[in-house]
Design a protein around this motif. Structure first.
Motif, PDB file in Angstrom:
ATOM      1  N   THR A  66      -4.688   3.289   4.502  1.00 29.52           N
ATOM      2  CA  THR A  66      -4.235   4.436   3.718  1.00 29.52           C
ATOM      3  C   THR A  66      -2.832   4.175   3.188  1.00 29.52           C
ATOM      4  O   THR A  66      -1.954   3.714   3.922  1.00 29.52           O
ATOM      5  CB  THR A  66      -4.240   5.720   4.569  1.00 29.52           C
ATOM      6  N   PHE A  67      -2.650   4.473   1.916  1.00 24.20           N
ATOM      7  CA  PHE A  67      -1.365   4.251   1.249  1.00 24.20           C
ATOM      8  C   PHE A  67      -0.844   5.586   0.727  1.00 24.20           C
ATOM      9  O   PHE A  67      -1.595   6.394   0.183  1.00 24.20           O
ATOM     10  CB  PHE A  67      -1.527   3.270   0.082  1.00 24.20           C
ATOM     11  N   THR A  68       0.448   5.802   0.902  1.00 30.98           N
ATOM     12  CA  THR A  68       1.080   7.021   0.408  1.00 30.98           C
ATOM     13  C   THR A  68       2.339   6.645  -0.368  1.00 30.98           C
ATOM     14  O   THR A  68       2.703   5.471  -0.460  1.00 30.98           O
ATOM     15  CB  THR A  68       1.442   7.969   1.566  1.00 30.98           C
ATOM     16  N   GLU A  69       3.017   7.678  -0.896  1.00 29.49           N
ATOM     17  CA  GLU A  69       4.248   7.483  -1.676  1.00 29.49           C
ATOM     18  C   GLU A  69       4.025   6.513  -2.830  1.00 29.49           C
ATOM     19  O   GLU A  69       4.860   5.650  -3.117  1.00 29.49           O
ATOM     20  CB  GLU A  69       5.391   6.997  -0.770  1.00 29.49           C
ATOM     21  N   LEU A  70       2.875   6.625  -3.490  1.00 26.41           N
ATOM     22  CA  LEU A  70       2.596   5.773  -4.643  1.00 26.41           C
ATOM     23  C   LEU A  70       3.555   6.125  -5.777  1.00 26.41           C
ATOM     24  O   LEU A  70       3.798   7.300  -6.058  1.00 26.41           O
ATOM     25  CB  LEU A  70       1.154   5.968  -5.115  1.00 26.41           C
TER      26      LEU A  70
ATOM     27  N   ILE B 206      -6.952   9.562  -7.284  1.00 32.25           N
ATOM     28  CA  ILE B 206      -5.806   9.643  -6.380  1.00 32.25           C
ATOM     29  C   ILE B 206      -5.473  11.107  -6.170  1.00 32.25           C
ATOM     30  O   ILE B 206      -5.200  11.842  -7.115  1.00 32.25           O
ATOM     31  CB  ILE B 206      -4.582   8.902  -6.954  1.00 32.25           C
ATOM     32  N   GLU B 207      -5.527  11.525  -4.894  1.00 29.51           N
ATOM     33  CA  GLU B 207      -5.231  12.908  -4.559  1.00 29.51           C
ATOM     34  C   GLU B 207      -3.912  12.979  -3.813  1.00 29.51           C
ATOM     35  O   GLU B 207      -3.729  12.339  -2.776  1.00 29.51           O
ATOM     36  CB  GLU B 207      -6.350  13.490  -3.672  1.00 29.51           C
ATOM     37  N   ASN B 208      -2.961  13.773  -4.342  1.00 28.95           N
ATOM     38  CA  ASN B 208      -1.678  14.011  -3.670  1.00 28.95           C
ATOM     39  C   ASN B 208      -0.939  12.717  -3.335  1.00 28.95           C
ATOM     40  O   ASN B 208      -0.355  12.580  -2.259  1.00 28.95           O
ATOM     41  CB  ASN B 208      -1.903  14.829  -2.390  1.00 28.95           C
ATOM     42  N   GLY B 209      -0.990  11.771  -4.266  1.00 25.60           N
ATOM     43  CA  GLY B 209      -0.261  10.522  -4.061  1.00 25.60           C
ATOM     44  C   GLY B 209      -0.782   9.690  -2.909  1.00 25.60           C
ATOM     45  O   GLY B 209      -0.055   8.872  -2.350  1.00 25.60           O
ATOM     46  N   LYS B 210      -2.034   9.882  -2.536  1.00 25.41           N
ATOM     47  CA  LYS B 210      -2.621   9.161  -1.396  1.00 25.41           C
ATOM     48  C   LYS B 210      -3.805   8.330  -1.866  1.00 25.41           C
ATOM     49  O   LYS B 210      -4.603   8.762  -2.689  1.00 25.41           O
ATOM     50  CB  LYS B 210      -3.072  10.171  -0.339  1.00 25.41           C
ATOM     51  N   LEU B 211      -3.888   7.119  -1.323  1.00 28.66           N
ATOM     52  CA  LEU B 211      -4.965   6.196  -1.695  1.00 28.66           C
ATOM     53  C   LEU B 211      -5.525   5.570  -0.423  1.00 28.66           C
ATOM     54  O   LEU B 211      -4.768   5.100   0.430  1.00 28.66           O
ATOM     55  CB  LEU B 211      -4.410   5.102  -2.610  1.00 28.66           C
ATOM     56  N   SER B 212      -6.846   5.579  -0.258  1.00 28.28           N
ATOM     57  CA  SER B 212      -7.469   4.998   0.941  1.00 28.28           C
ATOM     58  C   SER B 212      -8.526   3.981   0.545  1.00 28.28           C
ATOM     59  O   SER B 212      -9.297   4.203  -0.388  1.00 28.28           O
ATOM     60  CB  SER B 212      -8.112   6.094   1.803  1.00 28.28           C
ATOM     61  N   ILE B 213      -8.532   2.860   1.268  1.00 27.14           N
ATOM     62  CA  ILE B 213      -9.507   1.795   1.039  1.00 27.14           C
ATOM     63  C   ILE B 213     -10.249   1.555   2.347  1.00 27.14           C
ATOM     64  O   ILE B 213      -9.629   1.430   3.407  1.00 27.14           O
ATOM     65  CB  ILE B 213      -8.810   0.492   0.595  1.00 27.14           C
ATOM     66  N   ARG B 214     -11.572   1.496   2.271  1.00 24.19           N
ATOM     67  CA  ARG B 214     -12.363   1.294   3.489  1.00 24.19           C
ATOM     68  C   ARG B 214     -13.227   0.044   3.364  1.00 24.19           C
ATOM     69  O   ARG B 214     -13.849  -0.199   2.336  1.00 24.19           O
ATOM     70  CB  ARG B 214     -13.262   2.492   3.762  1.00 24.19           C
ATOM     71  N   LEU B 215     -13.226  -0.729   4.434  1.00 22.32           N
ATOM     72  CA  LEU B 215     -14.148  -1.858   4.568  1.00 22.32           C
ATOM     73  C   LEU B 215     -15.205  -1.482   5.586  1.00 22.32           C
ATOM     74  O   LEU B 215     -14.878  -1.000   6.681  1.00 22.32           O
ATOM     75  CB  LEU B 215     -13.395  -3.110   5.015  1.00 22.32           C
ATOM     76  N   GLU B 216     -16.463  -1.692   5.245  1.00 24.94           N
ATOM     77  CA  GLU B 216     -17.561  -1.487   6.184  1.00 24.94           C
ATOM     78  C   GLU B 216     -18.378  -2.776   6.256  1.00 24.94           C
ATOM     79  O   GLU B 216     -18.762  -3.332   5.223  1.00 24.94           O
ATOM     80  CB  GLU B 216     -18.460  -0.330   5.732  1.00 24.94           C
ATOM     81  N   ALA B 217     -18.595  -3.255   7.462  1.00 30.65           N
ATOM     82  CA  ALA B 217     -19.394  -4.467   7.678  1.00 30.65           C
ATOM     83  C   ALA B 217     -20.530  -4.130   8.642  1.00 30.65           C
ATOM     84  O   ALA B 217     -20.283  -3.654   9.756  1.00 30.65           O
ATOM     85  CB  ALA B 217     -18.529  -5.585   8.239  1.00 30.65           C
ATOM     86  N   ASP B 218     -21.763  -4.351   8.200  1.00 29.03           N
ATOM     87  CA  ASP B 218     -22.952  -4.086   9.024  1.00 29.03           C
ATOM     88  C   ASP B 218     -23.619  -5.413   9.381  1.00 29.03           C
ATOM     89  O   ASP B 218     -23.893  -6.233   8.494  1.00 29.03           O
ATOM     90  CB  ASP B 218     -23.937  -3.202   8.260  1.00 29.03           C
TER      91      ASP B 218
END
Length: 651
Positions: A77-81, A96-108
């Protein structure tokens, strides 16, 4: 990067960790510090397509019952963009909501294909039920560059191998300054035209126009033509300067090639090759040998590094380790400098920078890396976030306590994360009076190893501090270092409970105080009788020793460490052992076993002996030496209990 969430990756079953601008991760070996950095690396590795991220079966968490997880999740999660960040991601369709950015990795994990299916995507903040957003692409990585300097640092590879950092730095240089001259001239013309269009009132335009015309007409230009360019065209100036010198270098290399080709015997070699080639290819054309043909880029391929006229390979391991870190940071800067993107943020992870370093270098490393962080911001406008792992108390002694993140594990592989930040201080203040918080600063600067320990034994003063480790060794050979137990002193009466209360906030600890301890305002802090907070049976440490240890042994030790101003025990020995009256102190000690000491033992005043120890033996070295010769039976029970409970606390 504001936080990371990891689930089922290697030895991490469930962990959430917050970050600040400067982070120092601390924990035992194999607790997962490296795996935290590796999890970030899996998502953000520079120049690697997200479609190429791989996981082996061993990367999936294995619990205590040998059940292997089937899904790995890594979420950043990244903030203060800043505005540049938001424009870059929004233009790619990222919400981008409220200056927040999230990146998710999923490995099955796919048992049938013995492989992992990996997806990396942006999380949607506007739809809780369907959070899967746009796929994370290689082009997105340029806005969140992450650079990982791992603990394995090979000086030969980084300076000599084609994929080493030194060669990569020169490759970056080649790509930008040693391009074909025609391309460089064309780029320079464009930049000069843009400057003229945007700065029509500048007084330096005459000089710029004059140079522009020379370039358009393929006329030569001199270094003096470049010196008069304005500061805003510094990159053009540097580029054209290199073009001039590139031409000179190539002319000299051509001259060198002619000289080598004209050496006696070269024609004979050529004729011999032509003659033998004609046996197999009768109609072959004339053979042409290009001997000694070099380009300016070839000159950069064979680079040697010397420090004080000695090769880098002859330097010490600590210096080589430091040099590799410096080299990697230089590569990173060259990559950013020559990038066509407007990079404003950077994350750098360094694993165990202290390897092979002298303590002084370890201490100075942090101050220098922080100075570099400030330099990045002021000179390049680059916000750099550092994440460092360490096992060094010397490194910890130089960081701000709010920058430390303690990582510990409990039952069922549960992680406990402690940030020594303002909230941590506030929590302590709820239990301690505010004037007591100063003890935390004392601990942080004096005993940084407590943040690296599995547990802590807290004692009042120097005497116990020197004695406890030696007592432990004599108790079935308990090794406090092997157990990960640190011993610290609270520096006197009235502070022990405060120190205990602070330390128990983030690690296991036991404490032992003197029975005669003055009561203080924090007496109520340790009201639970089940807490590992012990008291001596006698009035203090020295009284415990006098009661437990043969008093003749104590007298002998006092004589061995006698103060010139304190001759009372020499007089005591002389009084009750007449044959010693003509002996020096050393002669008394040399003949100690042969002397009849019964009368002396019967007349030793225990209270006076305690008083002597308190006045003349209040130092760690005396008691460390004294207790190293104790038997287990001589160790006072209260200290045995403290040590045993500390051992049980961490195993």
């Amino acid at each position: 990067m504001n936080s990371i969430f990891i689930q089922n990756f290697r030895n991490i079953n469930d962990l959430k960790l917050k970050f600040s601008d400067f982070n120092v991760l601390v924990g035992e070996n194999n607790i997962g510090k490296t795996n935290i950095l590796m999890a970030i690396y899996k998502v953000l590795k520079m120049n690697e397509s997200p479609y190429r991220v791989k996981f082996s079966e061993e990367d999936f968490y294995l619990d205590n019952n040998n059940n292997r997880a089937e899904k790995i999740i890594i979420e950043l999660t990244f903030t203060e963009l800043n505005e540049n960040d938001e424009v870059a991601f929004v233009s790619d369709g990222i919400d981008i909501e409220n200056g927040k950015l999230s990146i998710r990795l999923e490995a099955d994990w796919d048992n049938e294909n013995n492989d992992a299916k990996v997806e990396i995507f942006f999380l949607r903040e506007d739809d809780v039920e369907n959070q899967r957003g746009e796929l994370f692409k290689l082009s997105n990585k340029k806005y969140i560059p992450f650079y990982y300097i791992d603990a394995y640092r090979d000086i030969w590879r980084e300076t000599q191998h084609s994929q080493g950092e030194l060669r990569q730095i020169f490759k970056d240089y080649n790509k930008n300054f040693l391009k074909p001259i025609e391309i460089q001239i064309k780029n320079s013309i464009k930049k000069l035209k843009d400057y003229i269009d945007n700065e029509p009132e500048e007084p330096s335009l005459t000089n710029v126009n004059r140079l522009l015309e020379k370039l358009k007409n393929n006329n030569t230009f001199s270094d003096s033509d470049l010196d008069i360019l304005p500061e805003e065209l510094e990159d053009v100036k540097e580029n054209l300067f290199n073009i001039n010198h590139k031409i000179v270098i190539q002319e000299k290399l051509n001259d060198l090639q002619e000289i080598i080709s004209g050496l006696k015997g070269m024609n004979k070699i050529k004729e011999s090759l032509e003659d033998n080639l004609s046996l197999f290819v009768p109609e072959s054309n004339e053979l042409d040998l290009e001997i000694g043909k070099l380009s300016e880029s070839d000159l950069l391929d064979d680079t040697k590094i010397f420090i004080d006229n000695n090769p880098i390979f002859k330097q010490g391991s600590g210096f080589q380790n430091s040099f590799v870190i410096a080299l990697k940071l230089s590569r990173l800067l060259s990559n950013i400098r020559y990038s066509e993107e407007n990079i404003t943020n950077l994350i750098i992870a360094i694993e165990e920078p202290e390897a092979h370093m002298h303590p002084h270098l370890q201490r100075s490393f942090i101050s220098k890396i922080k100075a570099k962080q400030k330099e990045f911001l002021e000179d390049l406008g680059l916000n750099v976030q550092f994440i460092i792992t360490t096992h060094s108390p010397f490194v910890l002694s130089q960081v701000d306590k709010s920058e430390i993140c303690l990582i510990k594990k409990g039952g069922a592989d549960q992680f406990y994360i402690t940030h020594l930040d303002d909230q941590f201080i506030q929590d302590i203040c709820e239990e301690l009076s505010k004037n007591k918080i100063k003890h935390f600063d004392y601990l942080f600067r004096t005993f940084p190893e407590i943040f690296l320990s599995r547990g802590v034994i807290i004692v009042e003063g120097h005497s116990e501090y020197g004695a406890i480790p030696e007592m432990a060794k004599n108790m079935n050979d308990i090794d406090l270092d092997e157990l990960g137990l640190a011993v610290i002193q609270s520096n006197g009466k009235g502070t022990l409970k405060s120190v205990y209360t602070i330390i128990k906030q983030f690690t296991n600890c036991v404490a032992i105080q003197d029975k005669d301890k003055d009561k203080d305002n924090d007496e109520q802090l340790v009201s639970d009788p089940n807490e590992p907070y012990y008291t001596t049976n006698e009035k203090d440490f020295e009284a415990e020793i006098v009661i437990s240890v043969n008093n003749l042994s104590i007298v002998k030790r006092i004589l061995m460490n006698i103060d010139d101003e304190d001759t009372s025990y020499v007089g005591l020995v002389n009084e009750y052992v007449p044959e010693t009256r003509r002996m020096s102190v050393q002669e008394i000690l040399d003949n100690w076993e042969q002397l009849n000491l019964q009368n002396l033992q019967d007349n030793i005043d225990k209270e006076k002996l305690i008083d002597t120890l308190q006045k003349h033996a209040k130092n760690a070295l005396f008691w460390s030496l004294f207790c190293s010769e104790m038997t287990e039976d001589e160790i006072p029970e209260c200290y045995k209990d403290t040590i045993i409970n500390a051992k049980n606390m961490v195993i």
